[in-house]
Design a protein around this motif. Structure first.
Motif, short mmCIF file in Angstrom:
data_model
loop_
_atom_site.label_atom_id
_atom_site.label_comp_id
_atom_site.label_asym_id
_atom_site.label_seq_id
_atom_site.Cartn_x
_atom_site.Cartn_y
_atom_site.Cartn_z
N LYS A 280 -32.71 -30.88 -38.55
CA LYS A 280 -31.86 -31.27 -37.43
C LYS A 280 -32.36 -30.67 -36.12
O LYS A 280 -32.38 -31.34 -35.08
N THR A 281 -32.76 -29.41 -36.17
CA THR A 281 -33.21 -28.74 -34.95
C THR A 281 -34.49 -29.37 -34.40
O THR A 281 -34.69 -29.42 -33.18
N LEU A 282 -35.34 -29.86 -35.29
CA LEU A 282 -36.62 -30.42 -34.86
C LEU A 282 -36.59 -31.94 -34.70
O LEU A 282 -37.62 -32.56 -34.46
N ASP A 283 -35.42 -32.52 -34.83
CA ASP A 283 -35.30 -33.97 -34.70
C ASP A 283 -35.79 -34.44 -33.34
O ASP A 283 -35.42 -33.88 -32.31
N GLY A 284 -36.65 -35.45 -33.36
CA GLY A 284 -37.18 -36.02 -32.12
C GLY A 284 -38.31 -35.26 -31.49
O GLY A 284 -38.87 -35.70 -30.48
N LYS A 285 -38.67 -34.12 -32.08
CA LYS A 285 -39.73 -33.28 -31.50
C LYS A 285 -41.06 -33.43 -32.21
O LYS A 285 -42.10 -33.08 -31.65
N TRP B 180 -40.63 -36.08 -42.56
CA TRP B 180 -40.17 -36.84 -43.71
C TRP B 180 -39.48 -35.88 -44.67
O TRP B 180 -39.82 -34.68 -44.71
N ALA B 181 -38.52 -36.39 -45.44
CA ALA B 181 -37.78 -35.53 -46.36
C ALA B 181 -37.62 -36.21 -47.71
O ALA B 181 -37.58 -37.44 -47.80
N PHE B 182 -37.49 -35.40 -48.76
CA PHE B 182 -37.29 -35.95 -50.11
C PHE B 182 -36.24 -35.17 -50.85
O PHE B 182 -35.88 -34.04 -50.51
N LEU B 183 -35.73 -35.77 -51.93
CA LEU B 183 -34.81 -35.14 -52.86
C LEU B 183 -35.24 -35.54 -54.26
O LEU B 183 -35.35 -36.72 -54.57
N TRP C 215 -42.08 -44.80 -47.39
CA TRP C 215 -41.27 -43.60 -47.13
C TRP C 215 -40.97 -43.55 -45.63
O TRP C 215 -41.83 -43.18 -44.82
N PRO C 216 -39.74 -43.88 -45.22
CA PRO C 216 -39.41 -43.83 -43.79
C PRO C 216 -39.21 -42.41 -43.31
O PRO C 216 -38.91 -41.49 -44.08
N LYS C 217 -39.38 -42.21 -42.01
CA LYS C 217 -39.19 -40.89 -41.42
C LYS C 217 -37.73 -40.46 -41.50
O LYS C 217 -36.82 -41.27 -41.67
N TRP C 218 -37.53 -39.14 -41.36
CA TRP C 218 -36.19 -38.56 -41.30
C TRP C 218 -35.82 -38.34 -39.84
O TRP C 218 -36.63 -37.89 -39.03
N SER C 219 -34.58 -38.66 -39.49
CA SER C 219 -34.03 -38.34 -38.17
C SER C 219 -32.53 -38.16 -38.33
O SER C 219 -31.95 -38.57 -39.34
N THR C 220 -31.87 -37.56 -37.35
CA THR C 220 -30.42 -37.41 -37.46
C THR C 220 -29.73 -38.77 -37.42
O THR C 220 -28.68 -38.96 -38.02
N GLN D 296 -29.38 -41.15 -48.29
CA GLN D 296 -29.10 -40.53 -47.00
C GLN D 296 -28.76 -39.05 -47.15
O GLN D 296 -28.05 -38.65 -48.08
N ASP D 297 -29.27 -38.27 -46.25
CA ASP D 297 -29.13 -36.81 -46.27
C ASP D 297 -27.80 -36.41 -45.63
O ASP D 297 -27.77 -35.74 -44.58
N THR D 298 -26.70 -36.80 -46.27
CA THR D 298 -25.37 -36.54 -45.71
C THR D 298 -24.45 -35.81 -46.69
O THR D 298 -23.31 -35.51 -46.35
N TYR D 299 -24.94 -35.51 -47.89
CA TYR D 299 -24.08 -34.92 -48.91
C TYR D 299 -23.69 -33.48 -48.55
O TYR D 299 -24.43 -32.74 -47.94
N ARG D 300 -22.49 -33.11 -48.93
CA ARG D 300 -21.93 -31.76 -48.73
C ARG D 300 -22.12 -31.24 -47.30
O ARG D 300 -22.42 -30.06 -47.07
N ALA D 301 -21.95 -32.13 -46.34
CA ALA D 301 -22.27 -31.79 -44.94
C ALA D 301 -21.42 -30.64 -44.41
O ALA D 301 -21.94 -29.70 -43.80
N ALA D 302 -20.11 -30.70 -44.63
CA ALA D 302 -19.23 -29.66 -44.07
C ALA D 302 -19.51 -28.30 -44.72
O ALA D 302 -19.56 -27.27 -44.03
N GLY D 303 -19.69 -28.30 -46.03
CA GLY D 303 -19.96 -27.04 -46.73
C GLY D 303 -21.27 -26.42 -46.28
O GLY D 303 -21.36 -25.19 -46.06
#
Length: 543
Positions: free
Chosen positions: A439-444, A448-451, A499-504, A523-530
């Protein structure tokens, strides 16, 4: 000898001629390697820095002197750096499959060790020459900063696959100091400027690659650093040191289960330093660090082994790990991320689904909610108030279906709090730091990210930490993605799914599955609040 037998031997020699051992000239020395396969050559165990022994113990690595005239063998991995003993808890009733994974995926990384251990290995295509200018992948092993060596991961298959893909590449690995020998931490360490020696060793190995890799056919301007577990954390910290200036040592990064971790200053390791000083008889010395340099190796190693290991009750709250020392890390890693002191290079990062299970086996005796809360408050987040922690208990409840291994319902509960602790530890050390990093490096910079959700059926462990290495060292999709990335600075190519890029805005995860459908984009949205709460807490109360 009968004529027919003689004829047969001659025919065999013609069909399978003996290849001369591969050689390479470094400075004024000729190194003799070995043929790793039909189309690769290996050069193993080459010293890349002066041995950190005697008065060089607990000092920054010193460059190797130019290799002198002579014929030197490079056919076997060097000894591992001093390893901390692994004291893995043994429990009755663990399935044979789980025991086998523990023994072969974790404990097998231990190799013969010695202080004279700073050696490097190069595996290259057999026909690569000094003018080939091939991309280079530099692997950093994992092991919780306590154990491990380059010998635990043979990169021959990766080089073979790169040749088959018509994208030939060179694989490099090396040893660095670990545990107390590499990550001693205290006020004395800060004063002497010798913190994070294992990370300094890595940097010295990168400098060796710049100086010598062309002789093997590599391009020093096309280096990708890559690691797993503590090796991946190391990669991220190499991006953070020196105000993010890579010094031209690498141009891309690939991280498997490791990101900038929530650690604090070197003084946080004072109690472990003091314990070693006391156990080695240096407590009365005016200069305890200098005294430790003169302690007999067996005595020092015994004292190190008395400190908590990665499978002790403290688990991932490690005794020996990178901390802010004012030299290699001028601040805590996550603060450096937030202030933007990071290399602006493309990177790939990812985690396994159940990162915390392997490290929570040692906490199976925790069976009540009160015991769980005491574990968090005393081991993980001392200093945090109950008011700070109440929301955490809500996001990580004692509900088996919400715990890790994830998506396994009420099954795989090794103890009453096991899945809860596994979820917490996996997110605190791996998933949440990765998400903060991205998240901090988004757009900079490109990322890419994987699970990895493979091996989900492994009892109690699920898609456990380290399980994704099977997807890269044994001709999986990640092998191809790595080779594409090292060559083209993006992971895509004709042999693997897009493999598409990762962004917020589009937090795409290349997700690896068991079964017929092997990959998908989730999508990298699981357990977001925790995870956000974990990030806030560990940022305020670092290890």
């Amino acid at each position: 000898m009968p004529p027919l037998l003689l004829y047969a031997l001659v025919l065999i020699s013609l069909l399978h001629p003996t290849r001369a051992a591969p050689t390479v000239i470094l400075d004024r020395a000729k190194f003799v390697g070995k043929s790793g396969s039909a189309n690769t050559a290996s050069f193993l165990g080459i010293p890349f820095a002066q041995p950190p022994v005697g008065d060089l113990r607990f000092r920054l690595p010193r460059p190797i002197e130019p290799y002198a005239t002579g014929l030197l063998k490079a056919t076997a991995f060097g000894k591992a750096c001093p390893q901390q003993d692994i004291d893995f808890p043994v429990f009755q009733g663990l399935p044979a499959e789980v025991v086998d994974i523990i023994v072969n995926d974790i404990l097998s990384v231990i190799t013969p060790d010695a202080e004279d251990c700073l050696t490097i290995n190069v595996i290259k295509p057999q026909n690569a020459t000094a003018t080939s200018k091939l991309p280079v992948v530099v692997w950093i092993f994992g092991g919780g900063f306590e154990f491990g060596s380059a010998a635990s991961n043979d990169g021959t298959k990766i080089v073979e696959r790169s040749i088959a893909m018509d994208k030939p590449a060179i694989y490099v690995s090396f040893n660095h100091r670990v545990s107390a020998f590499g990550f001693l931490a205290s006020k004395e360490i800060r004063a002497a400027g010798v913190g994070n020696l294992g990370l300094h060793d890595q940097r010295e190995a990168f400098r060796w690659v710049q100086k010598y890799i062309a002789a093997f056919g590599g391009d020093p301007q096309k280096v990708t650093i890559w690691g797993g577990s503590s090796g991946a954390i190391s990669v991220s910290l190499q991006m953070l040191t020196n105000n993010g200036d890579t010094e031209g040592l690498f141009r891309a990064a690939f991280m498997q289960s490791g990101s900038p971790i929530p650690t604090g200053p070197v003084e946080n390791g004072q109690k472990y330093y003091d314990a070693i000083v006391a156990q080695t008889g240096c407590v009365s010395s005016k200069d305890t660090l200098q005294c430790l340099r003169g302690v007999p190796y067996p005595t020092l190693k015994k004292a190190m082994n008395a400190s908590p290991g990665i499978f002790a009750f403290e688990s991932l709250v490690l005794a020996w790990l990178p901390r802010a020392d004012g030299v290699f890390l001028t601040d805590s890693p996550q603060r450096l991320v937030k202030t933007g002191q990071i290399a602006r290079i493309p990177f790939i990062t990812g985690d396994c689904d159940d990162e915390g299970t392997l490290f929570s086996v040692s906490a199976v005796n925790i069976s009540t909610d009160d015991e769980y809360k005491n574990y968090i408050e005393q081991i993980w987040l001392p200093g945090a108030s109950p008011k700070d922690l109440d929301p955490l208990y809500h996001f990580y409840p004692n509900v088996a279906a919400a715990g890790s291994p994830f998506d396994t319902g009420v099954f795989d509960a090794l103890s009453k709090q096991f899945k809860r602790i596994s979820a917490f530890q996996g997110d605190a050390v791996f998933q949440a730091p990765r998400r903060l990093f991205q998240k901090t490096l988004d757009g900079k910079q490109d990322q890419w990210a994987f699970l990895s959700q493979r091996m989900k059926a492994v009892p109690f462990l699920g898609s456990y930490h380290f399980s994704d290495l099977r997807n890269i060292f044994f001709d999986g999709e990640l092998t191809d993605y790595l080779i594409n990335f090292a060559t083209d600075l993006h992971p895509n190519g004709p042999t693997v799914p897009l493999w598409p890029k990762w962004s917020t805005a589009a937090p795409n995860l290349m997700t690896f599955h068991d079964g017929r459908v092997r990959t998908s984009i989730t999508q990298d949205t699981y357990r977001a609040a925790g995870m956000q709460l974990l990030t806030d807490l560990t940022f305020e109360f670092p290890i």
